[in-house]
Design an enzyme around this catalytic site. Structure first.
Site, PDB file in Angstrom:
ATOM      1  N   TYR A 154      48.513 138.850  73.959  1.00  0.00           N
ATOM      2  CA  TYR A 154      47.319 138.850  74.838  1.00  0.00           C
ATOM      3  C   TYR A 154      46.108 139.467  74.138  1.00  0.00           C
ATOM      4  O   TYR A 154      45.349 140.215  74.767  1.00  0.00           O
ATOM      5  CB  TYR A 154      47.561 139.662  76.114  1.00  0.00           C
ATOM      6  CG  TYR A 154      48.666 139.157  77.011  1.00  0.00           C
ATOM      7  CD1 TYR A 154      48.674 137.854  77.499  1.00  0.00           C
ATOM      8  CD2 TYR A 154      49.691 140.000  77.421  1.00  0.00           C
ATOM      9  CE1 TYR A 154      49.680 137.403  78.338  1.00  0.00           C
ATOM     10  CE2 TYR A 154      50.705 139.553  78.268  1.00  0.00           C
ATOM     11  CZ  TYR A 154      50.685 138.254  78.722  1.00  0.00           C
ATOM     12  OH  TYR A 154      51.675 137.816  79.559  1.00  0.00           O
ATOM     13  N   TYR A 175      53.110 135.293  89.279  1.00  0.00           N
ATOM     14  CA  TYR A 175      53.341 135.322  87.827  1.00  0.00           C
ATOM     15  C   TYR A 175      54.846 135.416  87.616  1.00  0.00           C
ATOM     16  O   TYR A 175      55.508 136.284  88.178  1.00  0.00           O
ATOM     17  CB  TYR A 175      52.648 136.530  87.182  1.00  0.00           C
ATOM     18  CG  TYR A 175      52.956 136.638  85.700  1.00  0.00           C
ATOM     19  CD1 TYR A 175      52.131 136.049  84.747  1.00  0.00           C
ATOM     20  CD2 TYR A 175      54.103 137.292  85.260  1.00  0.00           C
ATOM     21  CE1 TYR A 175      52.439 136.117  83.398  1.00  0.00           C
ATOM     22  CE2 TYR A 175      54.415 137.359  83.908  1.00  0.00           C
ATOM     23  CZ  TYR A 175      53.583 136.773  82.987  1.00  0.00           C
ATOM     24  OH  TYR A 175      53.891 136.834  81.651  1.00  0.00           O
ATOM     25  N   ASP A 212      61.931 136.691  92.374  1.00  0.00           N
ATOM     26  CA  ASP A 212      61.717 137.265  91.048  1.00  0.00           C
ATOM     27  C   ASP A 212      61.465 138.760  91.241  1.00  0.00           C
ATOM     28  O   ASP A 212      60.382 139.180  91.659  1.00  0.00           O
ATOM     29  CB  ASP A 212      60.516 136.562  90.400  1.00  0.00           C
ATOM     30  CG  ASP A 212      60.156 137.139  89.040  1.00  0.00           C
ATOM     31  OD1 ASP A 212      60.668 138.222  88.701  1.00  0.00           O
ATOM     32  OD2 ASP A 212      59.349 136.513  88.340  1.00  0.00           O
ATOM     33  N   LYS A 232      63.022 144.260  82.948  1.00  0.00           N
ATOM     34  CA  LYS A 232      62.245 145.497  82.890  1.00  0.00           C
ATOM     35  C   LYS A 232      63.085 146.772  83.073  1.00  0.00           C
ATOM     36  O   LYS A 232      63.662 147.253  82.117  1.00  0.00           O
ATOM     37  CB  LYS A 232      61.105 145.418  83.899  1.00  0.00           C
ATOM     38  CG  LYS A 232      60.138 144.267  83.527  1.00  0.00           C
ATOM     39  CD  LYS A 232      58.784 144.472  84.044  1.00  0.00           C
ATOM     40  CE  LYS A 232      57.869 143.287  83.792  1.00  0.00           C
ATOM     41  NZ  LYS A 232      57.149 143.363  82.542  1.00  0.00           N
TER      42      LYS A 232
HETATM   43  N1  PMP Z   1      58.310 137.849  86.337  1.00  0.00           N
HETATM   44  C1  PMP Z   1      57.611 138.935  86.665  1.00  0.00           C
HETATM   45  C2  PMP Z   1      57.444 139.284  88.114  1.00  0.00           C
HETATM   46  C3  PMP Z   1      57.047 139.735  85.673  1.00  0.00           C
HETATM   47  O1  PMP Z   1      56.331 140.816  86.026  1.00  0.00           O
HETATM   48  C4  PMP Z   1      57.253 139.387  84.324  1.00  0.00           C
HETATM   49  C5  PMP Z   1      56.679 140.226  83.188  1.00  0.00           C
HETATM   50  N2  PMP Z   1      55.503 140.874  83.429  1.00  0.00           N
HETATM   51  C6  PMP Z   1      57.988 138.254  84.026  1.00  0.00           C
HETATM   52  C7  PMP Z   1      58.515 137.505  85.057  1.00  0.00           C
HETATM   53  C8  PMP Z   1      58.223 137.822  82.604  1.00  0.00           C
HETATM   54  O2  PMP Z   1      59.057 138.696  81.956  1.00  0.00           O
HETATM   55  P1  PMP Z   1      59.036 138.784  80.356  1.00  0.00           P
HETATM   56  O3  PMP Z   1      57.698 139.288  79.965  1.00  0.00           O
HETATM   57  O4  PMP Z   1      60.156 139.715  80.029  1.00  0.00           O
HETATM   58  O5  PMP Z   1      59.299 137.401  79.850  1.00  0.00           O
END
Ligand code: PMP
Length: 430
Positions: free
Chosen positions: A22, A150, A244, A273
């Protein structure tokens, strides 16, 4: 600059070759050179210390270098860092699968491991589509998703994210087109949403959403009622629900999972995470019995044809097991409650600052929304001067610290936030 120590050789040599995430490599200031981490602190090569306000993209929930996780990784590295998972097995992955099945609500009992959140969402999408394919439905390959959502940066997950955001908008046309609509909050929006779903359910595998907080799309909150409503709509129109929980799962909102707080059980859940406490790359896609049953058959072609090299990586799974131990043995949910209380009180004064649009707190997430961010490098730099690591995006300045952060550290973060938002407002107004 004069007086500043020269960066170490590894930095100078590597910065000419690395491509940062980014980042506009031409205009962005160089990154901070980090030497080590400890607790909630990032120690820089030049001797400065930063209090981490965002826990390394929300992952380091137990603070850095927690001895319990470090010991587990060391032990596992010596015994067996990795073996492929097809045809072979390893104890940390199997133990973790059983633990996650026990922890997650309802009959979310089957766990598929991958190495990033994005990939775990891609896998959930493939599972949902093949769930229908295996039952003879060839046409149910679309997803309903939400604006401001997202789910990752891979091509499939960009398709279910907000089509207008700066990260994904330019790629429109590349990813499969999905049905991305406003999240229904009011009664009228709910009715309109249900009509939309009724018209499109026949071509859809499911609905995907981030429960309670849409994260990278702007740290936008919605109520449990919305999550419940989406679940009900899925049931009424025979759609699968993918939640998610990559950001909100494992304590961030003060409950083990956001869906349990909302009283909802999804068909598929994704986690990452906090799973390894920010130590190793690992994600999980967790499926209900109903999903798994649709794959469980005599015919090979009904199986899930997916297998990343590092699926079930023993080292990462050992780290995750140690991370889950800490959720059991240390008071994480109380810590989140304490952080939430502090954030709410300490960020509230920002509401009166000209240019601040909103201040909101949910669990260990504190957000100050501005009418425009303006110079994000300036804001980031000011936080560093105040001894803090905070990385605003879009038009939000937010704090999402480790759950183990000490009161004084948290106060330093919120003091800095109030001060810098005030300065931003003066610059912005000028
Ligand atoms: N889903 C959500 C809700 C996220 O916050 C993120 C990462 N910020 C992702 C998917 C993608 O995960 P990664 O960056 O480990 O690919």
């Amino acid at each position: 600059m004069k007086g500043e120590p020269a960066p170490p050789d590894w930095f100078t040599e590597g910065y000419a070759h690395i491509w940062m995430p980014y980042t506009q490599m031409k205009t962005s200031p160089p990154p901070q050179a980090v030497k080590s981490t400890e607790g909630c602190r990032i120690l820089l090569e030049d001797g400065r210390e930063l209090i981490d306000g965002i826990a390394s993209w929300w992952s380091a929930c137990h603070g850095y270098n927690h001895p319990h996780i470090v010991a587990a990784i060391k032990r596992q590295a010596e015994a067996m860092p990795h073996v492929m998972l097809a045809g072979l097995s390893n104890e940390p992955a199997f133990t973790l699968a059983a633990r996650l099945a026990a922890m997650t609500p309802g009959d979310l009992n089957r766990v598929f491991f991958s190495e990033s959140g994005s990939v775990s969402v891609e896998i959930a999408m493939k599972m949902a589509v093949q769930f229908w394919l295996n039952q003879g439905h060839e046409d149910r390959k679309k997803f309903i998703a939400f604006k401001d959502g997202y789910h990752g940066d891979t091509i499939g997950t960009m398709g279910v994210g907000d089509p207008d955001n700066i990260m994904h908008g330019p790629f429109s046309g590349l990813m499969p087109e999905q049905l991305v609509v406003e999240l229904p909050r009011t009664e009228a929006e709910m009715a309109a949403f249900e009509t939309f779903v009724a018209e499109n359910a026949g071509i859809c595998a499911g609905i995907i959403m981030e429960p309670l907080v849409q994260g990278a799309g702007g740290m936008i909150f919605h109520e449990a009622e919305t999550v419940r409503f989406v679940r009900e709509v899925c049931d009424r129109h025979d759609l699968l629900l993918i939640l998610d929980e990559i950001m909100v799962g494992l304590g961030r909102l003060g409950s083990q999972f956001a869906c349990t707080q909302a009283g909802v059980i999804p068909d598929l859940m994704t986690l990452s995470k906090s799973l390894t406490g920010g130590t190793m790359a690992l994600a999980a896609t967790i499926a209900s019995e109903r999903i798994f049953d649709a794959f469980y058959a005599d015919e090979l072609e009904r199986c899930l044809m997916h297998g990343p090299t590092y699926t079930g990586n023993a080292l990462a799974c050992a780290a995750a097991n140690a991370s889950l131990d800490l959720f059991e043995t240390e008071p994480r949910l109380e810590q989140v409650g304490r952080i939430a209380g502090h954030l709410a009180g300490a960020l509230e004064p920002c509401r009166d600052v000209p240019g601040v649009v909103d201040v909101r707190v949910r669990g260990a997430i504190g957000v100050v929304e501005l009418d425009a961010l303006g110079d994000m490098y300036w804001i980031r730099g000011r936080f560093v001067e105040e001894g803090c690591w905070v990385r605003p995006f879009g038009n939000v300045v937010y704090l999402m610290p480790s759950f183990t952060i000490e009161d004084a550290e948290l106060a330093q973060l919120t003091d800095a936030t109030r001060k810098i938002v005030g300065e931003w407002s003066e610059r912005h107004g000028a």
